[in-house]
Design a protein around this motif. Structure first.
Motif, mmCIF file in Angstrom:
data_model
loop_
_atom_site.group_PDB
_atom_site.id
_atom_site.type_symbol
_atom_site.label_atom_id
_atom_site.label_comp_id
_atom_site.label_asym_id
_atom_site.label_seq_id
_atom_site.Cartn_x
_atom_site.Cartn_y
_atom_site.Cartn_z
ATOM 1 N N ARG A 1 -7.957 192.228 57.773
ATOM 2 C CA ARG A 1 -7.455 193.365 58.540
ATOM 3 C C ARG A 1 -8.602 194.307 58.889
ATOM 4 O O ARG A 1 -9.517 194.507 58.098
ATOM 5 N N TRP A 2 -8.515 194.898 60.072
ATOM 6 C CA TRP A 2 -9.559 195.796 60.528
ATOM 7 C C TRP A 2 -9.534 197.121 59.774
ATOM 8 O O TRP A 2 -8.481 197.622 59.388
ATOM 9 N N SER A 3 -10.717 197.703 59.638
ATOM 10 C CA SER A 3 -10.854 199.068 59.133
ATOM 11 C C SER A 3 -10.538 200.034 60.279
ATOM 12 O O SER A 3 -10.454 199.627 61.451
ATOM 13 N N ILE A 4 -10.409 201.299 59.950
ATOM 14 C CA ILE A 4 -10.205 202.317 60.986
ATOM 15 C C ILE A 4 -11.414 202.336 61.912
ATOM 16 O O ILE A 4 -11.276 202.449 63.134
ATOM 17 N N LYS A 5 -12.596 202.183 61.357
ATOM 18 C CA LYS A 5 -13.813 202.121 62.172
ATOM 19 C C LYS A 5 -13.718 200.983 63.181
ATOM 20 O O LYS A 5 -14.043 201.150 64.356
ATOM 21 N N GLN A 6 -13.276 199.826 62.747
ATOM 22 C CA GLN A 6 -13.178 198.680 63.651
ATOM 23 C C GLN A 6 -12.121 198.911 64.731
ATOM 24 O O GLN A 6 -12.314 198.511 65.878
ATOM 25 N N ILE A 7 -11.026 199.557 64.384
ATOM 26 C CA ILE A 7 -9.997 199.880 65.375
ATOM 27 C C ILE A 7 -10.582 200.801 66.442
ATOM 28 O O ILE A 7 -10.435 200.549 67.646
ATOM 29 N N LEU A 8 -11.255 201.861 66.012
ATOM 30 C CA LEU A 8 -11.826 202.822 66.957
ATOM 31 C C LEU A 8 -12.909 202.179 67.811
ATOM 32 O O LEU A 8 -12.991 202.419 69.023
ATOM 33 N N ASP A 9 -13.715 201.336 67.208
ATOM 34 C CA ASP A 9 -14.766 200.646 67.946
ATOM 35 C C ASP A 9 -14.160 199.688 68.975
ATOM 36 O O ASP A 9 -14.637 199.597 70.109
ATOM 37 N N HIS A 10 -13.110 198.990 68.595
ATOM 38 C CA HIS A 10 -12.409 198.099 69.521
ATOM 39 C C HIS A 10 -11.878 198.892 70.723
ATOM 40 O O HIS A 10 -12.003 198.449 71.870
ATOM 41 N N LEU A 11 -11.311 200.051 70.469
ATOM 42 C CA LEU A 11 -10.771 200.872 71.561
ATOM 43 C C LEU A 11 -11.874 201.351 72.498
ATOM 44 O O LEU A 11 -11.699 201.372 73.723
ATOM 45 N N TYR A 12 -13.013 201.693 71.933
ATOM 46 C CA TYR A 12 -14.171 202.080 72.742
ATOM 47 C C TYR A 12 -14.614 200.901 73.625
ATOM 48 O O TYR A 12 -14.832 201.057 74.826
ATOM 49 N N LEU A 13 -14.744 199.723 73.019
ATOM 50 C CA LEU A 13 -15.165 198.539 73.769
ATOM 51 C C LEU A 13 -14.170 198.215 74.880
ATOM 52 O O LEU A 13 -14.561 197.895 76.012
ATOM 53 N N MET A 14 -12.892 198.298 74.571
ATOM 54 C CA MET A 14 -11.837 197.980 75.532
ATOM 55 C C MET A 14 -11.846 198.950 76.712
ATOM 56 O O MET A 14 -11.836 198.538 77.871
ATOM 57 N N GLU A 15 -11.860 200.235 76.397
ATOM 58 C CA GLU A 15 -11.798 201.239 77.456
ATOM 59 C C GLU A 15 -13.004 201.151 78.385
ATOM 60 O O GLU A 15 -12.869 201.209 79.612
ATOM 61 N N GLY A 16 -14.186 200.994 77.802
ATOM 62 C CA GLY A 16 -15.388 200.867 78.616
ATOM 63 C C GLY A 16 -15.364 199.618 79.481
ATOM 64 O O GLY A 16 -15.759 199.651 80.648
#
Length: 162
Positions: free
Chosen positions: A31-46
Motif C-alpha cells: 500500500r502507498w504511503s501518504i507521500k506516494q499518494i501526493l507524489d502520484h497526484l503531482y505526476l498525474m496532474e502535470g
C-alpha cells in the motif's frame, strides 16, 4: 476548475499537520504511503496538463460523448497506476510535496483557463479506463481522481492511527 480547487483544498486539509516521518510510512508493503499518494497526484496532474497542451497543438478535431468520469471516486474498483505515474519510495517532506502540487495545479489551471473552449471540446485523448475523453473532461477528471486519492489518504491515516 472550481471542482479541482475544491478537491485540492480537501486533499491538503487531510494532509495538514502530519509529520514528515508519518507521511513517508507505508501502512503495508503493498500500500502507498501518504507521500506516494501526493507524489502520484503531482505526476498525474502535470501529465494531464502537458497532454492537454500537446493535444491543443497537434490533436485532431473529433467528437466524443461525455463519459461518467465521476465514477472515478469509487474505490471499490482497483485501478493500477501507469508506470510513469507510479511514485517512488524516496523520502519527501510535506512542504516539498505541497510545493510540487502547487506547481502542477498552476500548470493545469493556466492551461485550462487559457485554452480555447471549443478546442477543449473538440480535441480528445485516450484514458485507460474511460476510452477517449475530450480535453474538457480531462480537467474535472483530475479533480475526481484527486477525490479518489483523498479517500485513500484517509484510509492510510486510519491504518497508521493518525
Amino acid at each position: 476548475m472550481r471542482l479541482n480547487e475544491r478537491a485540492r483544498t480537501e486533499l491538503l486539509a487531510e494532509a495538514e499537520g502530519i509529520s514528515d516521518e508519518d507521511i513517508n510510512k507505508q501502512p503495508a508493503g503493498d500500500r502507498w504511503s501518504i507521500k506516494q499518494i501526493l507524489d502520484h497526484l503531482y505526476l498525474m496532474e502535470g501529465s494531464v496538463a502537458k497532454i492537454i497542451q500537446s493535444q491543443l497543438e497537434k490533436g485532431k478535431k473529433e467528437h466524443v460523448s461525455e463519459k461518467p468520469i465521476d465514477l472515478t471516486v469509487n474505490r471499490d474498483k482497483k485501478v493500477d497506476a501507469l508506470d510513469f505515474l507510479t511514485p517512488g519510495g524516496d523520502f519527501a517532506t510535506l512542504e516539498e510535496l505541497t510545493q510540487k502540487l502547487e506547481a502542477s495545479h498552476k500548470l493545469l489551471a493556466d492551461t485550462a483557463i487559457n485554452a480555447d473552449e471549443t478546442m477543449l471540446k473538440e480535441r480528445v485523448y485516450q484514458h485507460p479506463a474511460f476510452g477517449e475523453l475530450s480535453l474538457k473532461q480531462w480537467v474535472p477528471f483530475v479533480a475526481y481522481h484527486e477525490m479518489r486519492h483523498t479517500e485513500q489518504l484517509r484510509e492510510v491515516k486510519r491504518a497508521l492511527n493518525l
